[in-house]
Write a protein that holds these residues in place. Structure first.
Motif, short mmCIF file in Angstrom:
data_model
loop_
_atom_site.label_atom_id
_atom_site.label_comp_id
_atom_site.label_asym_id
_atom_site.label_seq_id
_atom_site.Cartn_x
_atom_site.Cartn_y
_atom_site.Cartn_z
N TYR A 90 -13.63 -10.16 2.08
CA TYR A 90 -13.42 -9.49 0.73
C TYR A 90 -12.12 -8.63 0.65
CZ TYR A 90 -18.51 -10.02 -0.09
OH TYR A 90 -19.63 -10.51 -0.44
N PHE A 91 -11.12 -9.45 1.07
CA PHE A 91 -9.80 -9.07 0.98
C PHE A 91 -8.86 -10.19 0.28
CE2 PHE A 91 -7.05 -6.12 3.53
CZ PHE A 91 -6.09 -6.27 2.74
N LEU A 92 -8.73 -10.14 -0.97
CA LEU A 92 -7.76 -10.90 -1.79
C LEU A 92 -6.43 -10.49 -2.01
CD1 LEU A 92 -10.74 -11.86 -4.40
CD2 LEU A 92 -10.08 -13.07 -2.25
N VAL A 93 -5.61 -11.33 -2.13
CA VAL A 93 -3.94 -11.06 -2.26
C VAL A 93 -3.70 -11.96 -3.53
CG1 VAL A 93 -3.46 -10.46 0.00
CG2 VAL A 93 -3.16 -12.97 -0.76
N ALA A 94 -2.76 -11.50 -4.15
CA ALA A 94 -2.04 -12.16 -5.50
C ALA A 94 -0.73 -12.56 -5.04
CB ALA A 94 -2.26 -11.36 -6.67
N GLU A 95 -0.28 -13.69 -5.34
CA GLU A 95 1.05 -13.89 -4.88
C GLU A 95 1.75 -14.84 -6.06
OE1 GLU A 95 0.98 -15.96 -0.90
OE2 GLU A 95 0.37 -18.11 -1.78
N VAL A 96 3.06 -14.68 -6.14
CA VAL A 96 3.99 -15.33 -7.01
C VAL A 96 4.96 -16.12 -6.33
CG1 VAL A 96 5.50 -15.05 -8.80
CG2 VAL A 96 3.44 -13.77 -8.96
N GLU A 97 4.95 -17.45 -6.24
CA GLU A 97 6.03 -18.02 -5.56
C GLU A 97 6.13 -17.63 -4.00
OE1 GLU A 97 9.76 -17.82 -7.56
OE2 GLU A 97 9.13 -18.48 -9.49
N GLU A 113 0.74 -1.30 -0.15
CA GLU A 113 -0.10 0.04 -0.14
C GLU A 113 0.96 1.31 0.04
OE1 GLU A 113 -3.96 1.97 0.80
OE2 GLU A 113 -3.39 0.14 -0.19
N ALA A 114 1.99 1.08 0.81
CA ALA A 114 2.81 2.38 0.98
C ALA A 114 3.55 2.72 -0.60
CB ALA A 114 3.89 2.12 2.07
N ILE A 115 3.76 1.47 -1.29
CA ILE A 115 4.33 1.75 -2.48
C ILE A 115 3.30 2.38 -3.60
CG2 ILE A 115 5.24 0.30 -4.51
CD1 ILE A 115 6.30 -1.65 -2.33
N CYS A 116 2.09 2.02 -3.36
CA CYS A 116 1.11 2.23 -4.50
C CYS A 116 0.37 3.47 -4.24
CB CYS A 116 0.10 1.17 -4.60
SG CYS A 116 0.81 -0.48 -5.28
N PHE A 117 0.50 4.04 -3.11
CA PHE A 117 -0.52 5.10 -2.82
C PHE A 117 0.41 6.14 -1.95
CE2 PHE A 117 -3.85 2.15 -3.62
CZ PHE A 117 -5.06 3.07 -4.04
N PHE A 168 -11.81 -0.70 -1.77
CA PHE A 168 -10.92 0.47 -1.20
C PHE A 168 -9.74 0.41 -1.97
CE2 PHE A 168 -12.78 -0.80 3.19
CZ PHE A 168 -13.74 -0.01 3.21
N GLY A 169 -9.24 -0.57 -2.60
CA GLY A 169 -7.93 -0.55 -3.15
C GLY A 169 -7.70 -1.53 -3.83
N LEU A 170 -6.99 -1.45 -5.01
CA LEU A 170 -6.29 -2.40 -6.10
C LEU A 170 -5.13 -2.01 -6.17
CD1 LEU A 170 -6.72 -5.02 -7.98
CD2 LEU A 170 -7.51 -3.07 -9.75
N ASP A 171 -4.22 -2.94 -5.49
CA ASP A 171 -2.63 -2.44 -5.31
C ASP A 171 -1.79 -3.52 -6.12
OD1 ASP A 171 -3.99 -1.25 -3.46
OD2 ASP A 171 -2.23 -0.59 -2.44
N VAL A 172 -0.97 -3.24 -7.13
CA VAL A 172 0.02 -4.32 -7.56
C VAL A 172 1.36 -3.64 -7.50
CG1 VAL A 172 0.78 -5.71 -9.50
CG2 VAL A 172 -1.58 -5.52 -8.96
N ILE A 173 2.34 -4.37 -6.96
CA ILE A 173 3.54 -3.51 -7.00
C ILE A 173 4.21 -3.38 -8.37
CG2 ILE A 173 4.45 -4.39 -4.61
CD1 ILE A 173 6.10 -6.46 -6.05
N PRO A 174 5.03 -2.34 -8.64
CA PRO A 174 5.31 -1.93 -9.96
C PRO A 174 6.03 -2.99 -10.88
CG PRO A 174 5.97 -0.35 -8.52
CD PRO A 174 5.44 -1.57 -7.58
N GLY A 175 6.96 -3.88 -10.20
CA GLY A 175 7.50 -4.94 -11.27
C GLY A 175 6.62 -6.04 -11.89
N TYR A 176 5.28 -6.10 -11.34
CA TYR A 176 4.25 -7.07 -11.79
C TYR A 176 3.06 -6.32 -12.31
CZ TYR A 176 6.85 -10.44 -9.49
OH TYR A 176 7.75 -11.59 -8.95
N ARG A 177 3.08 -5.07 -12.68
CA ARG A 177 2.08 -4.21 -13.38
C ARG A 177 2.06 -4.63 -14.87
NH1 ARG A 177 2.73 1.55 -10.10
NH2 ARG A 177 2.01 0.41 -8.17
N ARG A 178 0.85 -4.34 -15.60
CA ARG A 178 0.72 -4.26 -16.88
C ARG A 178 0.97 -5.91 -17.70
NH1 ARG A 178 -0.35 0.66 -18.34
NH2 ARG A 178 0.93 2.45 -17.44
N ILE A 179 0.67 -6.68 -16.54
CA ILE A 179 0.63 -8.18 -17.20
C ILE A 179 -0.67 -8.73 -16.64
CG2 ILE A 179 3.17 -8.25 -17.39
CD1 ILE A 179 3.15 -9.77 -14.70
N GLY A 180 -1.74 -8.16 -16.30
CA GLY A 180 -2.78 -8.71 -15.90
C GLY A 180 -3.31 -9.15 -14.66
N ILE A 181 -2.39 -8.91 -13.73
CA ILE A 181 -2.54 -9.23 -12.31
C ILE A 181 -3.89 -8.39 -11.60
CG2 ILE A 181 -1.69 -9.29 -10.08
CD1 ILE A 181 0.96 -10.35 -11.19
#
Length: 163
Positions: A46-53, A21-25, A91-104
């Motif tokens: 109503y709180f979902l996370v996306a994770e990779v590895e 959140e601090a990175i995205c807002f 309230f928010g839809l957050d994805v860290i910069p290195g994983y943006r623009r790939i559909g997450i």
């Protein structure tokens, strides 16, 4: 695209979610660790996370309300969560910069919309900045104009997706 898992948040995700959140807002708009802890405790469904590895790289969160628009108090107090309400507020839809623009972010949004449908909600509501109105329209949201919300001192637009 990397293998992405979408799952319900867990309380032990709170530090990572706060970090993202601090990175995205900007600091004036970002939710606090305490706010996330409260949200995870009161409405984890109503709180979902996306994770990779095993690393959380994004999330979407919100509460249930009968309001047709987001008002600032929703961000600050879980007392406004109405478990049997008709709408879900994002309230928010957050994805860290290195994983943006790939559909997450899109996958998180689609999961959230399906969850709202599955739980019998009538609509999903959110506020966004003007440059994101077009993005949310791509999911079927309608722009209802400038919001009364002044969260973080920014100008927001009310968006509604009727389910």
């Amino acid at each position: 695209m990397p293998e992405v898992t979408i799952r319900r948040v867990q309380l032990n995700d709170v530090d990572r979610v706060t970090e993202i959140e601090a990175i995205c807002f900007p600091i004036t708009e970002a939710a606090t660790r305490q706010s996330f802890e409260d949200r995870i405790t009161v409405f984890p469904e109503y709180f979902l996370v996306a994770e990779v590895e095993g690393l959380v790289i994004g999330f979407i969160n919100g509460c249930v309300t009968n309001s047709s628009v987001i008002y600032d108090e929703l961000f600050y107090s879980t007392e406004h969560h109405i478990p049997d309400g008709k709408n879900v507020a994002i309230f928010g839809l957050d994805v860290i910069p290195g994983y943006r623009r790939i559909g997450i972010a899109a996958r998180l949004m689609k999961h959230f919309i399906q969850l709202a449908k599955h739980t019998g909600r009538k609509s999903v509501i959110l506020t966004c900045k003007e440059q994101l109105v077009h993005y949310y329209k791509s999911f079927g949201y309608v722009n209802n104009g400038v919001s009364k919300s002044t969260h973080g001192g920014a100008e927001w637009f009310d968006m509604t997706l009727v389910l």
